[in-house]
Design a protein around this motif. Structure first.
Motif, short mmCIF file in Angstrom:
data_model
loop_
_atom_site.label_atom_id
_atom_site.label_comp_id
_atom_site.label_asym_id
_atom_site.label_seq_id
_atom_site.Cartn_x
_atom_site.Cartn_y
_atom_site.Cartn_z
N VAL A 16 61.89 48.88 32.56
CA VAL A 16 62.76 47.76 32.90
C VAL A 16 62.39 46.52 32.06
CG1 VAL A 16 63.38 46.13 34.73
CG2 VAL A 16 63.33 48.58 35.20
N MET A 17 61.09 46.25 31.93
CA MET A 17 60.66 45.05 31.20
C MET A 17 61.06 45.10 29.73
SD MET A 17 59.63 43.16 33.58
CE MET A 17 58.88 41.78 32.76
N THR A 18 61.10 46.27 29.14
CA THR A 18 61.56 46.41 27.75
C THR A 18 63.04 46.05 27.65
OG1 THR A 18 59.91 48.12 27.30
CG2 THR A 18 61.83 48.04 25.83
N ILE A 19 63.82 46.54 28.59
CA ILE A 19 65.26 46.26 28.59
C ILE A 19 65.50 44.77 28.84
CG2 ILE A 19 67.49 46.85 29.62
CD1 ILE A 19 66.02 49.17 28.05
N ILE A 20 64.74 44.17 29.76
CA ILE A 20 64.86 42.73 30.02
C ILE A 20 64.58 41.95 28.75
CG2 ILE A 20 63.80 40.77 31.21
CD1 ILE A 20 63.49 42.60 33.67
N ILE A 39 66.77 42.55 39.80
CA ILE A 39 67.82 43.56 39.66
C ILE A 39 67.25 44.84 39.06
CG2 ILE A 39 70.01 44.13 38.53
CD1 ILE A 39 70.56 41.03 38.49
N GLY A 40 66.52 44.71 37.97
CA GLY A 40 65.97 45.88 37.28
C GLY A 40 65.02 46.68 38.14
N GLN A 106 69.71 30.49 43.45
CA GLN A 106 70.95 30.87 44.12
C GLN A 106 71.81 31.72 43.18
OE1 GLN A 106 72.26 26.90 44.89
NE2 GLN A 106 71.26 26.79 46.89
N PHE A 107 71.90 31.29 41.95
CA PHE A 107 72.70 32.02 40.96
C PHE A 107 72.13 33.43 40.73
CE2 PHE A 107 73.91 33.19 36.61
CZ PHE A 107 75.29 33.01 36.67
N ASP A 108 70.82 33.51 40.49
CA ASP A 108 70.19 34.81 40.23
C ASP A 108 70.40 35.76 41.40
OD1 ASP A 108 69.25 33.77 37.83
OD2 ASP A 108 67.15 33.71 38.46
N THR A 114 76.03 40.78 43.57
CA THR A 114 77.33 41.07 42.96
C THR A 114 77.22 42.26 42.02
OG1 THR A 114 77.96 38.75 43.16
CG2 THR A 114 79.23 40.10 41.63
N PHE A 115 76.16 42.32 41.24
CA PHE A 115 75.90 43.46 40.36
C PHE A 115 75.86 44.74 41.18
CE2 PHE A 115 73.06 46.50 38.39
CZ PHE A 115 73.44 46.49 37.06
N ASN A 116 75.21 44.68 42.32
CA ASN A 116 75.01 45.86 43.17
C ASN A 116 76.26 46.28 43.94
OD1 ASN A 116 73.45 46.52 46.25
ND2 ASN A 116 73.29 47.90 44.52
N VAL A 117 76.97 45.32 44.51
CA VAL A 117 78.09 45.60 45.41
C VAL A 117 79.43 45.63 44.68
CG1 VAL A 117 79.33 44.72 47.43
CG2 VAL A 117 76.85 44.64 47.38
N GLY A 118 79.55 44.80 43.65
CA GLY A 118 80.81 44.71 42.91
C GLY A 118 81.55 43.43 43.23
N CYS A 119 82.28 42.96 42.26
CA CYS A 119 83.01 41.70 42.39
C CYS A 119 84.11 41.79 43.45
CB CYS A 119 83.61 41.29 41.04
SG CYS A 119 84.36 39.64 41.06
N GLY A 120 84.79 42.92 43.51
CA GLY A 120 85.90 43.06 44.46
C GLY A 120 85.49 42.77 45.89
N ALA A 121 84.35 43.30 46.30
CA ALA A 121 83.87 43.07 47.66
C ALA A 121 83.34 41.64 47.82
CB ALA A 121 82.78 44.07 48.01
N MET A 122 82.63 41.15 46.82
CA MET A 122 81.99 39.85 46.96
C MET A 122 82.97 38.68 46.90
SD MET A 122 78.97 40.60 47.71
CE MET A 122 78.43 38.91 47.86
#
Length: 171
Positions: A16-20, A39-40, A106-108, A114-122
């Motif tokens: 994960v840290m490499t991708i970050i 998230i990662g 708050q943003f993070d 939102t990443f996990n659940v999806g924009c439609g639901a959120m």
């Protein structure tokens, strides 16, 4: 078999840290390293496609777009997919949750859920409505409601939402 942050890393796993580091180096995302790490770590990183707890074919770090069974991805491909997915979540938060007025924590945290659940639901959620109303603490207290996948309460989501709520309240 190597071990990173207590997680076994096999040939099908990635760090994960490499991708970050790859994503942060592009300078395109607003989500901080701490937010990306949340998230990662919650999603983990897999080079090979897998079926997530919600029953969706995924790969990389929670990527569900263009996943093909049997196709292993490189770090660069995983980072590109993840960056695109993070930017989509950020766009949703900015558009429906007044994201530009949220502090970094708050943003993070909101990008993570939102990443996990999806924009439609959120976008229709009480959490986003409270953020739009400027009720920041009340909005942060909504995270524990989002712990179900396919109608089942998941302990991994309970843990993730606790971390998101703490990050949201910390600011």
């Amino acid at each position: 078999m190597a071990n990173i942050r207590g997680k076994a890393i096999t040939g099908a796993s990635c760090a994960v840290m490499t991708i970050i580091a790859i994503v942060v180096s592009s300078g395109l995302v607003r989500t901080s390293e701490a937010g990306l790490e949340l998230i990662g770590d919650a999603e983990s990183c897999q080079r090979d496609p897998y079926v997530c707890p919600a029953g969706v074919l995924s790969d990389g770090i929670g990527n569900t777009h263009g996943v093909k069974a049997g196709v292993r991805k490189s770090d660069a491909q995983i980072a590109a997919d993840w960056e695109k997915n993070i930017l989509q979540a950020e766009s949703c938060v900015n558009k429906y949750s007044n994201g530009k007025k949220l502090n970094q924590g708050q943003f993070d945290a909101t990008v993570s859920v939102t990443f996990n659940v999806g924009c439609g639901a959120m976008q229709k959620s009480t959490m986003f409505w409270k953020f739009r109303q400027g009720k920041m603490i009340e909005a942060c207290n909504e995270f524990p409601r989002w712990v179900y996948a396919d109608g089942k309460k998941l302990s991994g989501l309970v843990t993730r939402r606790e971390k998101e709520k703490a990050l949201c309240l910390k600011g």
